[in-house]
Design a protein around this motif. Structure first.
Motif, PDB file in Angstrom:
ATOM      1  N   ASN A   2     -11.205   1.737  -0.495  1.00  0.00           N
ATOM      2  CA  ASN A   2     -11.795   0.481  -0.937  1.00  0.00           C
ATOM      3  C   ASN A   2     -11.197  -0.009  -2.249  1.00  0.00           C
ATOM      4  O   ASN A   2     -11.098  -1.206  -2.479  1.00  0.00           O
ATOM      5  CB  ASN A   2     -13.322   0.595  -1.061  1.00  0.00           C
ATOM      6  N   LYS A   5      -8.150  -1.840  -1.298  1.00  0.00           N
ATOM      7  CA  LYS A   5      -8.511  -3.141  -0.732  1.00  0.00           C
ATOM      8  C   LYS A   5      -8.915  -4.117  -1.841  1.00  0.00           C
ATOM      9  O   LYS A   5      -8.563  -5.298  -1.800  1.00  0.00           O
ATOM     10  CB  LYS A   5      -9.664  -2.997   0.266  1.00  0.00           C
ATOM     11  N   MET A   9      -7.218  -7.621  -2.912  1.00  0.00           N
ATOM     12  CA  MET A   9      -7.969  -8.881  -3.056  1.00  0.00           C
ATOM     13  C   MET A   9      -7.608  -9.571  -4.368  1.00  0.00           C
ATOM     14  O   MET A   9      -7.515 -10.792  -4.423  1.00  0.00           O
ATOM     15  CB  MET A   9      -9.478  -8.624  -3.020  1.00  0.00           C
ATOM     16  N   GLY A  89     -16.310 -16.290  -3.674  1.00  0.00           N
ATOM     17  CA  GLY A  89     -15.982 -15.486  -2.493  1.00  0.00           C
ATOM     18  C   GLY A  89     -15.165 -14.250  -2.843  1.00  0.00           C
ATOM     19  O   GLY A  89     -15.491 -13.143  -2.420  1.00  0.00           O
ATOM     20  N   PHE A  90     -14.096 -14.452  -3.617  1.00  0.00           N
ATOM     21  CA  PHE A  90     -13.266 -13.322  -4.048  1.00  0.00           C
ATOM     22  C   PHE A  90     -14.095 -12.364  -4.901  1.00  0.00           C
ATOM     23  O   PHE A  90     -14.014 -11.149  -4.744  1.00  0.00           O
ATOM     24  CB  PHE A  90     -12.049 -13.798  -4.838  1.00  0.00           C
ATOM     25  N   ARG A  92     -17.343 -11.827  -4.940  1.00  0.00           N
ATOM     26  CA  ARG A  92     -18.315 -11.106  -4.120  1.00  0.00           C
ATOM     27  C   ARG A  92     -17.643  -9.980  -3.338  1.00  0.00           C
ATOM     28  O   ARG A  92     -18.131  -8.863  -3.278  1.00  0.00           O
ATOM     29  CB  ARG A  92     -19.014 -12.093  -3.171  1.00  0.00           C
ATOM     30  N   LYS A  93     -16.478 -10.279  -2.752  1.00  0.00           N
ATOM     31  CA  LYS A  93     -15.772  -9.287  -1.940  1.00  0.00           C
ATOM     32  C   LYS A  93     -15.306  -8.107  -2.791  1.00  0.00           C
ATOM     33  O   LYS A  93     -15.453  -6.942  -2.393  1.00  0.00           O
ATOM     34  CB  LYS A  93     -14.575  -9.948  -1.225  1.00  0.00           C
ATOM     35  N   GLU A  96     -18.286  -5.973  -3.638  1.00  0.00           N
ATOM     36  CA  GLU A  96     -18.718  -5.194  -2.463  1.00  0.00           C
ATOM     37  C   GLU A  96     -17.834  -3.974  -2.280  1.00  0.00           C
ATOM     38  O   GLU A  96     -18.328  -2.874  -1.991  1.00  0.00           O
ATOM     39  CB  GLU A  96     -18.648  -6.047  -1.198  1.00  0.00           C
ATOM     40  N   LEU A  97     -16.530  -4.168  -2.414  1.00  0.00           N
ATOM     41  CA  LEU A  97     -15.597  -3.074  -2.194  1.00  0.00           C
ATOM     42  C   LEU A  97     -15.749  -1.983  -3.251  1.00  0.00           C
ATOM     43  O   LEU A  97     -15.632  -0.792  -2.943  1.00  0.00           O
ATOM     44  CB  LEU A  97     -14.155  -3.596  -2.172  1.00  0.00           C
TER      45      LEU A  97
END
Length: 100
Positions: A2, A5, A9, A89-90, A92-93, A96-97
């Motif tokens: 993660n 990832k 991002m 959006g970026f 939040r992602k 989350e990761l």
């Protein structure tokens, strides 16, 4: 996995023009309340850490210090210790990761 990832991002956000990099630019976007998430290098200097953490705390902007300067720099292609993600959006992602 993660972490990789999340770093990918950051690179994507950089190419999309949704990042500000460097201490001064990031502080400016925090003050303007445009930053959605602050990424601070875990190995940044004490003064830089205090300044960025205090500002993001005051303006209630989430901050992550999960990456080293080298990881951040490799992800965005520039040597930086502090970056601000401007896109919800970026932001939040990435959260989350990293936070699960």
């Amino acid at each position: 996995m993660n972490r990789t990832k999340a770093l990918n991002m950051l690179g994507l956000a950089m190419r999309a023009g949704k990042l500000v990099t460097g201490e001064e630019m990031t502080l400016k976007e925090i003050r303007n309340e445009k930053a959605a998430l602050i990424i601070l290098a875990s190995d940044a200097g004490k003064n830089t850490q205090k300044k960025i953490k205090d500002k993001s705390s005051y303006y209630e902007i989430p901050l992550l210090d999960a990456f080293s300067t080298d990881e951040i720099s490799a992800a965005i292609g520039k040597p930086r210790m502090v970056i601000g993600i401007l896109d919800q959006g970026f932001a939040r992602k990435v959260q989350e990761l990293i936070l699960g």
